[in-house]
Design an enzyme around this catalytic site. Structure first.
Site, PDB file in Angstrom:
ATOM      1  N   ASP A 182      37.167  45.516  27.345  1.00  0.00           N
ATOM      2  CA  ASP A 182      36.099  44.535  27.256  1.00  0.00           C
ATOM      3  C   ASP A 182      36.368  43.719  25.988  1.00  0.00           C
ATOM      4  OD1 ASP A 182      33.579  43.251  27.752  1.00  0.00           O
ATOM      5  OD2 ASP A 182      32.683  44.560  26.244  1.00  0.00           O
ATOM      6  N   ASP A 220      33.635  41.274  24.050  1.00  0.00           N
ATOM      7  CA  ASP A 220      32.502  41.180  23.128  1.00  0.00           C
ATOM      8  C   ASP A 220      31.961  42.568  22.795  1.00  0.00           C
ATOM      9  OD1 ASP A 220      32.236  38.190  23.142  1.00  0.00           O
ATOM     10  OD2 ASP A 220      31.986  38.588  25.277  1.00  0.00           O
TER      11      ASP A 220
END
Length: 225
Positions: free
Chosen positions: A20, A22
């Site tokens: 991922d 953020d």
């Protein structure tokens, strides 16, 4: 499966690591929340209600929870523009750049709920290396917590999902990874605690890649501990 205890590093064997962005590689929380709060006020919505659900999913999926279908495209374009305007203020999660530099292109992918332009802008602003393989909001029909983003990343790398490790921070992302039946899920930061990860570490300084193994040290918590 990891070989781990509270006193020794946990070692996860894998062909690839799916990240991922953020909250895992870049810190965009403050600027992202500010953009969403502005958007909510302009749309005469409760900012707190919007902020409570916007993390870890595509912008259009958040917008769809508050805006009528006929206004979805316009409202999504508005928040996407606000987030792009704030992308330059993104900072790195500690250790992110060094970790990505350790992993060959063929053994890593970015799996983000952001658009490709926004994800790329945040990586560049934070000084984190780019990815040859990126799964972004535009290339999936269903975003996290659906498994499609992680299944897509594994397919692009020509791997089974079970041969991949996911590094995540949000509930939606962790649920997506588990639904995709990946080999292991490593959480980053306290938001990942209690969300079903195999291990949670404070940041990327506690992860290292060597010889098709991801080594995690100094965990916040371990599964079943």
């Amino acid at each position: 499966m990891p070989n781990s205890s509270r006193h020794t590093p946990a070692v996860f064997e894998a062909a690839a690591v799916l990240f991922d962005n953020d909250g895992v590689l870049v810190d965009s929380r403050a600027t992202g929340e500010a953009a969403w709060a502005t958007w909510a006020r302009e749309r005469r919505l409760d900012p707190e209600a919007v902020l409570a659900v916007m993390h870890g999913q595509r912008s259009r999926d958040t917008v769809a929870q508050f805006i009528p279908p006929e206004d979805l495209e316009e409202a999504t374009a508005e928040i996407d523009l606000l987030e792009m305007q704030a992308a330059a203020d993104t900072s790195p999660i500690p250790g992110a750049a060094a970790l990505i530099q350790q992993i060959p292109d063929a053994s890593r992918a970015l799996v983000t709920s952001a658009s490709r332009p926004l994800g790329t802008a945040r990586l560049e602003a934070a000084g984190v290396p780019s990815f040859a393989t990126m799964v972004t909001a535009e290339v999936v029909t269903k975003g996290k917590p659906n498994p499609e983003p992680y299944e897509t990343a594994a397919r692009l790398l020509a791997l089974a999902t079970s041969d991949c490790i996911v590094v995540e921070d949000s509930s939606n992302g962790i649920r997506a990874a588990r639904a995709a039946k990946v080999g292991a899920v490593i959480g980053i930061g306290t938001p990942a605690v209690g969300q079903g990860c195999d291990i949670v570490v404070p940041d990327c300084t506690h992860l290292a890649w060597t010889a098709a193994r991801l080594v995690a040290s100094d965990p916040i918590c371990l599964a079943h501990s």
